[in-house]
Write an enzyme that holds these catalytic residues in place. Structure first.
Site, PDB file in Angstrom:
ATOM      1  N   ASP A 259       5.794   0.662  11.746  1.00  0.00           N
ATOM      2  CA  ASP A 259       4.664  -0.146  11.273  1.00  0.00           C
ATOM      3  C   ASP A 259       4.750  -1.600  11.738  1.00  0.00           C
ATOM      4  O   ASP A 259       3.777  -2.340  11.614  1.00  0.00           O
ATOM      5  CB  ASP A 259       4.578  -0.096   9.743  1.00  0.00           C
ATOM      6  CG  ASP A 259       3.998   1.227   9.267  1.00  0.00           C
ATOM      7  OD1 ASP A 259       3.282   1.870  10.038  1.00  0.00           O
ATOM      8  OD2 ASP A 259       4.272   1.612   8.118  1.00  0.00           O
TER       9      ASP A 259
ATOM     10  N   ARG B 225      -0.447  13.753  12.942  1.00  0.00           N
ATOM     11  CA  ARG B 225       0.378  13.589  11.748  1.00  0.00           C
ATOM     12  C   ARG B 225       0.430  14.876  10.944  1.00  0.00           C
ATOM     13  O   ARG B 225      -0.224  15.020   9.918  1.00  0.00           O
ATOM     14  CB  ARG B 225      -0.128  12.433  10.913  1.00  0.00           C
ATOM     15  CG  ARG B 225       0.186  11.127  11.586  1.00  0.00           C
ATOM     16  CD  ARG B 225      -0.401   9.981  10.849  1.00  0.00           C
ATOM     17  NE  ARG B 225       0.526   9.444   9.866  1.00  0.00           N
ATOM     18  CZ  ARG B 225       0.352   8.256   9.307  1.00  0.00           C
ATOM     19  NH1 ARG B 225      -0.664   7.523   9.608  1.00  0.00           N
ATOM     20  NH2 ARG B 225       1.235   7.804   8.438  1.00  0.00           N
TER      21      ARG B 225
ATOM     22  N   ARG C 121      -7.969  -1.264   5.604  1.00  0.00           N
ATOM     23  CA  ARG C 121      -7.317  -0.142   4.908  1.00  0.00           C
ATOM     24  C   ARG C 121      -5.956  -0.554   4.351  1.00  0.00           C
ATOM     25  O   ARG C 121      -5.439   0.086   3.441  1.00  0.00           O
ATOM     26  CB  ARG C 121      -7.113   1.032   5.872  1.00  0.00           C
ATOM     27  CG  ARG C 121      -8.343   1.893   6.069  1.00  0.00           C
ATOM     28  CD  ARG C 121      -7.966   3.164   6.837  1.00  0.00           C
ATOM     29  NE  ARG C 121      -6.640   3.598   6.472  1.00  0.00           N
ATOM     30  CZ  ARG C 121      -5.627   3.812   7.328  1.00  0.00           C
ATOM     31  NH1 ARG C 121      -5.801   3.666   8.609  1.00  0.00           N
ATOM     32  NH2 ARG C 121      -4.451   4.186   6.899  1.00  0.00           N
TER      33      ARG C 121
ATOM     34  N   LYS D 220       0.840  -1.203   0.000  1.00  0.00           N
ATOM     35  CA  LYS D 220       0.000   0.000   0.000  1.00  0.00           C
ATOM     36  C   LYS D 220       0.875   1.254   0.000  1.00  0.00           C
ATOM     37  O   LYS D 220       0.643   2.195  -0.754  1.00  0.00           O
ATOM     38  CB  LYS D 220      -0.883  -0.009   1.263  1.00  0.00           C
ATOM     39  CG  LYS D 220      -1.501   1.330   1.607  1.00  0.00           C
ATOM     40  CD  LYS D 220      -2.330   1.272   2.869  1.00  0.00           C
ATOM     41  CE  LYS D 220      -1.607   1.614   4.135  1.00  0.00           C
ATOM     42  NZ  LYS D 220      -1.313   3.029   4.370  1.00  0.00           N
ATOM     43  N   ASN D 221       1.892   1.246   0.853  1.00  0.00           N
ATOM     44  CA  ASN D 221       2.717   2.444   1.007  1.00  0.00           C
ATOM     45  C   ASN D 221       3.597   2.722  -0.208  1.00  0.00           C
ATOM     46  O   ASN D 221       4.234   3.776  -0.291  1.00  0.00           O
ATOM     47  CB  ASN D 221       3.593   2.340   2.262  1.00  0.00           C
ATOM     48  CG  ASN D 221       2.769   2.502   3.527  1.00  0.00           C
ATOM     49  OD1 ASN D 221       1.572   2.799   3.457  1.00  0.00           O
ATOM     50  ND2 ASN D 221       3.406   2.309   4.680  1.00  0.00           N
TER      51      ASN D 221
ATOM     52  N   CYS E 136      -5.597  21.638   9.142  1.00  0.00           N
ATOM     53  CA  CYS E 136      -4.358  21.865   8.404  1.00  0.00           C
ATOM     54  C   CYS E 136      -3.128  21.748   9.292  1.00  0.00           C
ATOM     55  O   CYS E 136      -2.972  22.501  10.252  1.00  0.00           O
ATOM     56  CB  CYS E 136      -4.400  23.263   7.782  1.00  0.00           C
ATOM     57  SG  CYS E 136      -3.023  23.553   6.697  1.00  0.00           S
TER      58      CYS E 136
HETATM   59  C1  UD1 Z   1       4.533   6.694   6.090  1.00  0.00           C
HETATM   60  C2  UD1 Z   1       3.724   5.431   5.983  1.00  0.00           C
HETATM   61  C3  UD1 Z   1       3.340   4.909   7.361  1.00  0.00           C
HETATM   62  C4  UD1 Z   1       4.575   4.777   8.235  1.00  0.00           C
HETATM   63  C5  UD1 Z   1       5.391   6.058   8.237  1.00  0.00           C
HETATM   64  C6  UD1 Z   1       6.724   5.925   8.972  1.00  0.00           C
HETATM   65  C7  UD1 Z   1       2.615   5.775   3.869  1.00  0.00           C
HETATM   66  C8  UD1 Z   1       1.338   6.004   3.140  1.00  0.00           C
HETATM   67  N1  UD1 Z   1       2.546   5.722   5.206  1.00  0.00           N
HETATM   68  O1  UD1 Z   1       3.672   7.664   6.711  1.00  0.00           O
HETATM   69  O2  UD1 Z   1       2.702   3.647   7.211  1.00  0.00           O
HETATM   70  O3  UD1 Z   1       4.179   4.482   9.563  1.00  0.00           O
HETATM   71  O4  UD1 Z   1       5.692   6.453   6.887  1.00  0.00           O
HETATM   72  O5  UD1 Z   1       7.497   4.931   8.404  1.00  0.00           O
HETATM   73  O6  UD1 Z   1       3.656   5.596   3.258  1.00  0.00           O
HETATM   74  N2  UD1 Z   1       6.112  14.384  10.608  1.00  0.00           N
HETATM   75  C9  UD1 Z   1       6.062  15.704  10.953  1.00  0.00           C
HETATM   76  N3  UD1 Z   1       5.834  16.611   9.955  1.00  0.00           N
HETATM   77  C10 UD1 Z   1       5.647  16.239   8.661  1.00  0.00           C
HETATM   78  C11 UD1 Z   1       5.700  14.876   8.336  1.00  0.00           C
HETATM   79  C12 UD1 Z   1       5.932  13.979   9.328  1.00  0.00           C
HETATM   80  O7  UD1 Z   1       6.231  16.086  12.101  1.00  0.00           O
HETATM   81  O8  UD1 Z   1       5.458  17.110   7.808  1.00  0.00           O
HETATM   82  C13 UD1 Z   1       6.360  13.390  11.671  1.00  0.00           C
HETATM   83  C14 UD1 Z   1       5.146  12.498  11.888  1.00  0.00           C
HETATM   84  O9  UD1 Z   1       4.240  13.068  12.799  1.00  0.00           O
HETATM   85  C15 UD1 Z   1       5.791  11.264  12.452  1.00  0.00           C
HETATM   86  C16 UD1 Z   1       7.114  11.188  11.684  1.00  0.00           C
HETATM   87  O10 UD1 Z   1       7.371  12.503  11.222  1.00  0.00           O
HETATM   88  O11 UD1 Z   1       6.081  11.419  13.804  1.00  0.00           O
HETATM   89  C17 UD1 Z   1       7.120  10.200  10.537  1.00  0.00           C
HETATM   90  O12 UD1 Z   1       6.184  10.549   9.594  1.00  0.00           O
HETATM   91  P1  UD1 Z   1       6.364  10.241   8.039  1.00  0.00           P
HETATM   92  O13 UD1 Z   1       7.661   9.550   7.784  1.00  0.00           O
HETATM   93  O14 UD1 Z   1       6.066  11.470   7.297  1.00  0.00           O
HETATM   94  O15 UD1 Z   1       5.189   9.194   7.832  1.00  0.00           O
HETATM   95  P2  UD1 Z   1       4.082   9.204   6.727  1.00  0.00           P
HETATM   96  O16 UD1 Z   1       4.667   9.553   5.408  1.00  0.00           O
HETATM   97  O17 UD1 Z   1       2.894   9.964   7.215  1.00  0.00           O
END
Ligand code: UD1
Length: 414
Positions: free
Chosen positions: A301, A119, A394, A21-22, A114
């Protein structure tokens, strides 16, 4: 929807894993970068992917889905993502970079407001701003305007989604973009490879420092989604929970090295080029210390799966430090404790003493946590009912059917 699991059946057999999925979500997001055909093979038929496809269709893309191949073509007819579809999945944020790069504008409603909440997408937005895009947050939408221009951007955290968005924004940017502290998860690397196949000029594929030289136009491409490493870890965890011998095929063992490292010192694990066999006869004392962090370290994950494994380990102590999503610990620990687990959570740390679990009704509150509860149910004595299967669906294709094929006593009640 709920799963009814009668524990204690041993699992035997072979099971093939489907596409991640990711990986599918960012590849679909990147399809907006061209009007030509983007052909995505091994696309998993799961709710989040179906929702992403509906979102792209609602914005004008032509999409056909045959077997596990999705073909995306044509132009967007709007840069305004309809709220009805955009708020269904967090992955909808993955169209930001691509749409602003190709159409120089996007309005995207976000689930839960926003850039707030558990997340946030502040890194995505700060990165786009660094590329010269005007970013405004209005009510619960984000509006981005302007053609991205090459720049240097250092991500304060190696966010998977932000890396994917900024890659998509920079491939059609004017000039050269240098991203540092980029995420290196296999799904990010797959996106980089698909962008290169579409004609993008990317140096440093797979690395933490990436240089992208913007081009005027990308073309269509054909790409295969990589196997879902989290599903692989789920099947291996099931084999541990129920004991037995399970071979997971069509996978890439190197993508879950840190998870396999934990298992291979406790069980008989045989690795092949694209398969893994795990044989479990009994439960180990504990899983030591687990610290989640970006790839190649232990993935968040797989944390919920491991919490379940530790919960029914043989009396020893496991410590989990969750460094990415700390709220992932609390709710699952509470559900597992209802099953007789002995888990103490403080802030982002869980201390787990192995116990005997018993079947009871528990509630899945998120995708990965839900899978963890299913794993616990396979081990528990008696009947476990896992409610909230919508969360699990999901990210999994027919989890109950797959486990039943291996011999588990699990049925779905709608
Ligand atoms: C992706 C995966 C999810 C996985 C995660 C971490 C997808 C669709 N989902 O989620 O399954 O658990 O990577 O491996 O690929 N953060 C911020 N600001 C941002 C973005 C992230 O503070 O703008 C923080 C998040 O709150 C979290 C951390 O960074 O604590 C990791 O998030 P991120 O790597 O962005 O995960 P996702 O891309 O949302």
């Amino acid at each position: 929807m709920e799963y009814i699991i009668n524990g204690a059946n041993r699992l035997y057999g072979e099971i093939a894993v489907y596409g991640a999925k990711n990986c599918a979500l960012p590849l679909l997001g990147a399809s907006v970068l061209t009007d030509e055909d983007v052909v995505i093979h091994n696309c998993p038929y799961i709710v989040d992917v179906a929702n992403m496809i509906d979102l792209l269709k609602a914005m004008g893309k032509n999409i056909t889905w045959q077997g596990d191949t999705v073909v995306v073509s044509g132009k967007l007819n709007t840069v305004k993502a309809p709220e009805k579809y955009a708020t269904l999945l967090r992955g909808s944020a993955l169209i930001l970079g691509g749409v602003v790069a190709k159409y120089n504008e996007i309005e995207l409603p976000l689930p839960g407001g926003c850039a707030i909440g558990a997340r946030p997408i502040d890194i995505h937005l700060a990165g786009l701003q660094a590329l010269g895009v005007d970013v405004q947050c209005r009510d619960s939408s984000v509006i981005c305007r302007g053609k991205p221009c090459g720049a240097r951007y250092h991500m304060r955290f190696a966010s998977v989604g932000a890396t994917e968005n900024l890659l998509c924004a920079s491939v059609l940017a004017r000039g050269e973009t240098i991203l540092s502290n980029a995420a290196t998860e296999p799904e990010v690397v797959a996106l980089e490879e698909m962008l290169v196949a579409m004609g993008a000029d990317i140096e440093g594929v797979g690395g933490v420092d990436i240089t992208v030289r913007g081009t005027d136009k990308l073309h269509g491409a054909e790409f295969t989604v990589i196997p879902d490493r989290i599903v692989v870890a789920t099947y291996l965890s099931a084999a541990v929970a129920a004991t037995g011998r399970v071979t997971v095929t069509n996978c890439r063992p190197e993508h879950l090295r840190s998870f396999i490292n934990k298992l291979e010192t406790r069980f008989a694990v045989k690795e092949y080029f694209d398969a893994i066999t795990l044989t479990a006869d009994s439960q180990p004392s504990d899983y030591g210390r687990i610290i989640t962090a970006p790839y190649p370290f232990f993935p968040t994950d797989m944390q919920s799966l491991t919490m379940s494994l530790a919960a029914f380990s043989n009396g020893g102590k496991t410590i989990i430090c969750e460094n990415l999503f700390e709220n992932r610990l609390q709710s699952n620990a509470a559900e597992l404790n209802k099953m007789g687990a002995n888990i103490i959570v403080k802030d982002n740390k869980a201390i787990i003493y192995g116990s005997n679990l018993r079947g009871i009704t528990v509630q899945a509150r998120d995708l990965r946590g839900g899978a963890g509860l299913v794993i616990a149910g396979l081990n528990a004595r008696g009947q476990t009912v896992v409610r909230g299967v919508e969360h699990i669906n999901r990210g999994y294709c027919n989890l109950a059917e797959s486990l039943a094929e291996l011999g588990a006593d699990i049925t779905e009640n709608t």
